[in-house]
Design a protein around this motif. Structure first.
Motif, PDB file in Angstrom:
ATOM      1  N   THR A 235       1.074  -1.232   0.146  1.00 17.83           N
ATOM      2  CA  THR A 235       0.129   0.678   0.059  1.00 17.83           C
ATOM      3  C   THR A 235       0.896   1.304   0.799  1.00 17.83           C
ATOM      4  O   THR A 235       0.558   2.423  -0.310  1.00 17.83           O
ATOM      5  CB  THR A 235      -0.979   0.215   1.620  1.00 17.83           C
ATOM      6  N   THR A 236       2.049   1.518   1.026  1.00 15.52           N
ATOM      7  CA  THR A 236       2.297   2.410   1.075  1.00 15.52           C
ATOM      8  C   THR A 236       3.664   2.635  -0.292  1.00 15.52           C
ATOM      9  O   THR A 236       3.906   3.402  -0.904  1.00 15.52           O
ATOM     10  CB  THR A 236       3.816   1.945   2.086  1.00 15.52           C
ATOM     11  N   ILE A 237       4.086   2.013  -1.364  1.00 15.48           N
ATOM     12  CA  ILE A 237       4.570   1.874  -2.297  1.00 15.48           C
ATOM     13  C   ILE A 237       3.758   1.906  -3.375  1.00 15.48           C
ATOM     14  O   ILE A 237       4.118   3.373  -4.434  1.00 15.48           O
ATOM     15  CB  ILE A 237       5.791   0.402  -2.606  1.00 15.48           C
ATOM     16  N   LEU A 238       2.180   1.543  -3.730  1.00 15.12           N
ATOM     17  CA  LEU A 238       1.222   2.199  -4.073  1.00 15.12           C
ATOM     18  C   LEU A 238       1.429   3.016  -4.422  1.00 15.12           C
ATOM     19  O   LEU A 238       0.706   4.225  -5.766  1.00 15.12           O
ATOM     20  CB  LEU A 238       0.463   1.024  -4.473  1.00 15.12           C
ATOM     21  N   GLN A 239       1.216   4.243  -3.130  1.00 15.57           N
ATOM     22  CA  GLN A 239       0.826   5.925  -2.624  1.00 15.57           C
ATOM     23  C   GLN A 239       2.228   6.751  -3.077  1.00 15.57           C
ATOM     24  O   GLN A 239       2.157   7.282  -3.558  1.00 15.57           O
ATOM     25  CB  GLN A 239       0.543   5.663  -0.678  1.00 15.57           C
ATOM     26  N   LYS A 240       3.161   5.904  -3.234  1.00 13.96           N
ATOM     27  CA  LYS A 240       4.419   6.722  -3.825  1.00 13.96           C
ATOM     28  C   LYS A 240       4.265   6.498  -5.886  1.00 13.96           C
ATOM     29  O   LYS A 240       4.905   7.510  -6.158  1.00 13.96           O
ATOM     30  CB  LYS A 240       5.963   6.022  -3.270  1.00 13.96           C
ATOM     31  N   ALA A 241       3.680   5.181  -5.911  1.00 12.08           N
ATOM     32  CA  ALA A 241       4.020   4.955  -7.437  1.00 12.08           C
ATOM     33  C   ALA A 241       2.930   6.684  -7.734  1.00 12.08           C
ATOM     34  O   ALA A 241       3.395   7.170  -8.615  1.00 12.08           O
ATOM     35  CB  ALA A 241       3.960   3.603  -8.111  1.00 12.08           C
ATOM     36  N   LEU A 242       1.888   6.334  -7.092  1.00 10.00           N
ATOM     37  CA  LEU A 242       0.364   6.948  -7.834  1.00 10.00           C
ATOM     38  C   LEU A 242       1.331   8.928  -7.519  1.00 10.00           C
ATOM     39  O   LEU A 242       0.611   9.427  -8.246  1.00 10.00           O
ATOM     40  CB  LEU A 242      -0.484   6.634  -6.593  1.00 10.00           C
ATOM     41  N   ALA A 243       2.073   9.043  -6.500  1.00 13.72           N
ATOM     42  CA  ALA A 243       2.590  10.391  -6.589  1.00 13.72           C
ATOM     43  C   ALA A 243       2.784  10.705  -7.588  1.00 13.72           C
ATOM     44  O   ALA A 243       3.530  11.591  -7.672  1.00 13.72           O
ATOM     45  CB  ALA A 243       3.299  10.570  -5.278  1.00 13.72           C
ATOM     46  N   THR A 244       4.227  10.076  -8.438  1.00 13.74           N
ATOM     47  CA  THR A 244       4.374  10.206  -9.739  1.00 13.74           C
ATOM     48  C   THR A 244       4.018  10.357 -11.023  1.00 13.74           C
ATOM     49  O   THR A 244       4.876  10.943 -12.202  1.00 13.74           O
ATOM     50  CB  THR A 244       6.119   9.779  -9.321  1.00 13.74           C
TER      51      THR A 244
ATOM     52  N   GLU B 100      -6.136  -5.175  -2.875  1.00 10.93           N
ATOM     53  CA  GLU B 100      -7.110  -4.750  -1.410  1.00 10.93           C
ATOM     54  C   GLU B 100      -5.895  -3.453  -0.876  1.00 10.93           C
ATOM     55  O   GLU B 100      -6.794  -1.957  -0.260  1.00 10.93           O
ATOM     56  CB  GLU B 100      -6.214  -5.824  -0.321  1.00 10.93           C
ATOM     57  N   ALA B 101      -4.537  -3.305  -1.679  1.00 10.27           N
ATOM     58  CA  ALA B 101      -4.425  -2.706  -2.101  1.00 10.27           C
ATOM     59  C   ALA B 101      -4.724  -1.121  -2.822  1.00 10.27           C
ATOM     60  O   ALA B 101      -4.203   0.079  -1.696  1.00 10.27           O
ATOM     61  CB  ALA B 101      -2.110  -2.533  -1.919  1.00 10.27           C
ATOM     62  N   SER B 102      -4.900  -1.498  -3.742  1.00  8.02           N
ATOM     63  CA  SER B 102      -5.805  -0.634  -4.313  1.00  8.02           C
ATOM     64  C   SER B 102      -6.847   0.338  -3.787  1.00  8.02           C
ATOM     65  O   SER B 102      -7.336   1.258  -3.955  1.00  8.02           O
ATOM     66  CB  SER B 102      -6.320  -0.815  -5.885  1.00  8.02           C
ATOM     67  N   ALA B 103      -7.732  -0.753  -3.099  1.00  2.23           N
ATOM     68  CA  ALA B 103      -8.500  -0.671  -2.664  1.00  2.23           C
ATOM     69  C   ALA B 103      -8.274   0.937  -1.714  1.00  2.23           C
ATOM     70  O   ALA B 103      -9.660   2.268  -1.307  1.00  2.23           O
ATOM     71  CB  ALA B 103     -10.282  -1.150  -2.203  1.00  2.23           C
ATOM     72  N   ARG B 104      -7.489   0.462  -0.801  1.00  3.13           N
ATOM     73  CA  ARG B 104      -6.847   1.497   0.428  1.00  3.13           C
ATOM     74  C   ARG B 104      -6.333   2.967   0.077  1.00  3.13           C
ATOM     75  O   ARG B 104      -6.425   3.884   0.431  1.00  3.13           O
ATOM     76  CB  ARG B 104      -6.039   0.596   1.353  1.00  3.13           C
ATOM     77  N   CYS B 105      -5.697   2.471  -1.688  1.00  2.00           N
ATOM     78  CA  CYS B 105      -5.485   3.660  -2.383  1.00  2.00           C
ATOM     79  C   CYS B 105      -6.103   4.476  -3.051  1.00  2.00           C
ATOM     80  O   CYS B 105      -5.889   5.385  -3.472  1.00  2.00           O
ATOM     81  CB  CYS B 105      -4.140   3.627  -3.081  1.00  2.00           C
ATOM     82  N   GLY B 106      -7.829   4.505  -2.786  1.00  2.00           N
ATOM     83  CA  GLY B 106      -8.604   5.020  -3.573  1.00  2.00           C
ATOM     84  C   GLY B 106      -8.920   4.928  -4.963  1.00  2.00           C
ATOM     85  O   GLY B 106      -9.396   5.472  -5.312  1.00  2.00           O
ATOM     86  N   ILE B 107      -8.161   3.825  -5.078  1.00  2.00           N
ATOM     87  CA  ILE B 107      -8.066   3.071  -6.776  1.00  2.00           C
ATOM     88  C   ILE B 107      -9.623   2.160  -7.340  1.00  2.00           C
ATOM     89  O   ILE B 107     -10.433   1.561  -6.668  1.00  2.00           O
ATOM     90  CB  ILE B 107      -6.937   2.074  -7.110  1.00  2.00           C
ATOM     91  N   GLN B 108     -10.549   2.636  -8.433  1.00  2.00           N
ATOM     92  CA  GLN B 108     -11.493   2.599  -8.930  1.00  2.00           C
ATOM     93  C   GLN B 108     -11.322   1.670  -9.620  1.00  2.00           C
ATOM     94  O   GLN B 108     -10.412   0.863 -10.908  1.00  2.00           O
ATOM     95  CB  GLN B 108     -12.678   3.004  -9.422  1.00  2.00           C
ATOM     96  N   LYS B 109     -11.938  -0.217  -9.134  1.00  2.00           N
ATOM     97  CA  LYS B 109     -11.366  -1.120  -9.992  1.00  2.00           C
ATOM     98  C   LYS B 109     -12.434  -1.371 -11.121  1.00  2.00           C
ATOM     99  O   LYS B 109     -14.026  -1.010 -10.932  1.00  2.00           O
ATOM    100  CB  LYS B 109     -12.173  -2.805  -8.975  1.00  2.00           C
ATOM    101  N   VAL B 110     -11.773  -1.755 -11.627  1.00  2.00           N
ATOM    102  CA  VAL B 110     -12.511  -1.375 -13.739  1.00  2.00           C
ATOM    103  C   VAL B 110     -13.166  -2.804 -13.508  1.00  2.00           C
ATOM    104  O   VAL B 110     -14.126  -3.337 -14.152  1.00  2.00           O
ATOM    105  CB  VAL B 110     -12.265  -0.856 -14.980  1.00  2.00           C
ATOM    106  N   PHE B 111     -11.989  -3.559 -13.846  1.00  2.00           N
ATOM    107  CA  PHE B 111     -12.381  -5.364 -13.865  1.00  2.00           C
ATOM    108  C   PHE B 111     -11.408  -6.002 -13.236  1.00  2.00           C
ATOM    109  O   PHE B 111     -10.302  -5.263 -12.763  1.00  2.00           O
ATOM    110  CB  PHE B 111     -13.088  -5.443 -15.856  1.00  2.00           C
TER     111      PHE B 111
END
Length: 391
Positions: free
Chosen positions: A226-235, A255-266
Motif C-alpha cells: 500500500t505504501t509503495i503504491l501510494q508512492k507510485a501514484l504520486a509520480t 486490497e492495496a488498490s482499494a486502500r489507495c482509492g483506486i476504482q476497480k474497473v475489472f
C-alpha cells in the motif's frame, strides 16, 4: 470474469489522452504533435545554389564570361554580376545579384582566363533552389497528430522551429511483488527465482519512447504494498504491478488498490495466459495488475497496456492485427481466449512450443501472438487465424 473484447472496450472507455505540453525539439522525438505547426520564414530564405559551379545569366550561356568573385555557403556579403560576367559559386551559397542559373563545374572550361560553358542541356534556373522552395512563410509545415520522427525533427529545425506542442509520454511505475524474487547475478537460495519482468517491461516501454520509468520492489505484505503504491501514484500516470493479483493468501494488489482509492474497473478476464488481470483507475491514473508469470506479463502488456499507452500519448496502437494461414493444427478447450506465442513469415504463422505462462524462452523467439477466440476448440492446418504482430 469478462471476455477479452469486453476488457479492451472497458479500458478504451476509461482513458483519454494526456494534456499537451510544450517541448524543445531535442526532447520531442517519438511524440505526437498536439497542434499544427506553421513555417516562420521562407526556406530557403534566398535564391541558393544546389551545385558547385558558376552562377551566370542564362541569356549569356553561349559567350565567354569574365570571372567576378565567388560565393561560398555562409557568406553574408552580397555580390553582383554584370553583363558578360560569371561568379564562382558553391553548394548552399546565395546566388549573386543578377544571376539566374548555375552551371556545374564539370560542364565548364577556363580558356584565356574566361569561362566557357559546355552544357548543351543547360536551362534557365537550373541548379538553383528558389526562395521558399521548401516552405513559404506561414505555410502549414506539419499537422496535429503527425508523428515526430528523426526526419520530422530535422525538417522542423531546418525551418527555424525550436519547440512544439505534443502529447506527452506517460510516466510509468513498475511495482514488482513477491518475496521470492532476486536480481540476476545473485545466488539463488531455495524457493527463489530470478526477477525478469522489469527487464522485459522496461525494454518494451523504452521501445515506444517511454523513458520515465521507475521500478519498485514490494514484499508480499499489505502495508508495504500500500505504501509503495501510494508512492507510485504520486509520480506516475500508469502503474504496472506484477504478481499478487490472484486470490491467494499473499495476493494483496486488490486490497492495496482499494486502500489507495483506486476504482476497480475489472478483475479477471476469460483468457490464457493472464486470466487474473486487474484494471483500475484513480481519476486520470491507470493501474494494471498483471499476473506474475513472465509470459502472462508480456501477453497482457501487448494486449492491454501498450494500446493504453498509445492512446494516452495520441499514438496509433503499434500492435497490428491481421490474418495469416496456420502452418500446423492446434486444439484447445472452449471457454477462454488463447494467446499463443508464434512466428509469422510470408503469410503463414506457426505456433511455437512451450506455451506455458511461466516459460519465456519461446516468447523470446516470437514475433506475433495467435488469438484463438473463446468458443474455438480446434483450428486446422491451412485455416486463417487472427494474429497480433508485435512491435
Amino acid at each position: 470474469m469478462i471476455s477479452v473484447h469486453e476488457a479492451k472496450a472497458l479500458i478504451a472507455n476509461n482513458i483519454q489522452p494526456l494534456s499537451p505540453v510544450k517541448l524543445p525539439l531535442s526532447q520531442a522525438n517519438q511524440h505526437i504533435l498536439a497542434e499544427d505547426v506553421f513555417a516562420i520564414c521562407d526556406i530557403p530564405a534566398y535564391e541558393q545554389s544546389s551545385m558547385d559551379g558558376y552562377a551566370i545569366r542564362f541569356a549569356e550561356a553561349n559567350i565567354a564570361l569574365e570571372l567576378n568573385g565567388e560565393m561560398a555557403a555562409g557568406t553574408n556579403t552580397q555580390l553582383t554580376i554584370n553583363a558578360g560576367q560569371a561568379s564562382r559559386i558553391f553548394t548552399g551559397a546565395p546566388l549573386p545579384s543578377g544571376a539566374d542559373t548555375v552551371v556545374m563545374q564539370e560542364k565548364t572550361e577556363i580558356l584565356d582566363g574566361k569561362l566557357v560553358i559546355q552544357d548543351r542541356n543547360l536551362s534557365a534556373g537550373l541548379n538553383v533552389r528558389n526562395k521558399g522552395a521548401e516552405m513559404k512563410t506561414g505555410a502549414l509545415a506539419m499537422r496535429k497528430g503527425d508523428y515526430l520522427s528523426p526526419a520530422a525533427l530535422g525538417f522542423l529545425a531546418g525551418i527555424g522551429i525550436t519547440g512544439v506542442s505534443v502529447f506527452p509520454m506517460p510516466k510509468v511505475s513498475i511495482i514488482l511483488t513477491g518475496k521470492e524474487l532476486v536480481q540476476p547475478g545473485e545466488t539463488l537460495a531455495f524457493g527463489q527465482v530470478y526477477e525478469s519482468n522489469s527487464y522485459s517491461l522496461k525494454a518494451a516501454l523504452n521501445q515506444e519512447g517511454i523513458n520515465q520509468v521507475e521500478i519498485f520492489e514490494a514484499d508480499d505484505d499489505l502495508e508495504v504494498l500500500t505504501t509503495i503504491l501510494q508512492k507510485a501514484l504520486a509520480t506516475s500516470e500508469i502503474i504496472l504491478l506484477t504478481g499478487g493479483v490472484s486470490v491467494g493468501d499473499y495476493d494483496f494488489v486488490l486490497e492495496a488498490s482499494a486502500r489507495c482509492g483506486i476504482q476497480k474497473v475489472f478483475h479477471k478476464v476469460k483468457q490464457k495466459p493472464g486470466k487474473p488481470l486487474f484494471f483500475g483507475r484513480l481519476e486520470q491514473q491507470y493501474i494494471f495488475g498483471l499476473p506474475g508469470n513472465p509470459s502472462s506479463v508480456l501477453s497482457c502488456f501487448y494486449n492491454y497496456v501498450l494500446p493504453t499507452l498509445a492512446a494516452l500519448s495520441g499514438k496509433i496502437n503499434p500492435v497490428k492485427e491481421m490474418e495469416a494461414e496456420l502452418s500446423s493444427a492446434y486444439k484447445k478447450s472452449a471457454g477462454l481466449t488463447h494467446f499463443l506465442k508464434a512466428h509469422y513469415q510470408n503469410g503463414k504463422v506457426i505456433p511455437l512450443g512451450a506455451q506455458e505462462s511461466f516459460r519465456l524462452s519461446t516468447f523470446a523467439q516470437a514475433n506475433c501472438l495467435i488469438m484463438l477466440e473463446e468458443e474455438t476448440e480446434q483450428v486446422n492446418q491451412g485455416e486463417r487465424v487472427k494474429i497480433m504482430l508485435l512491435p
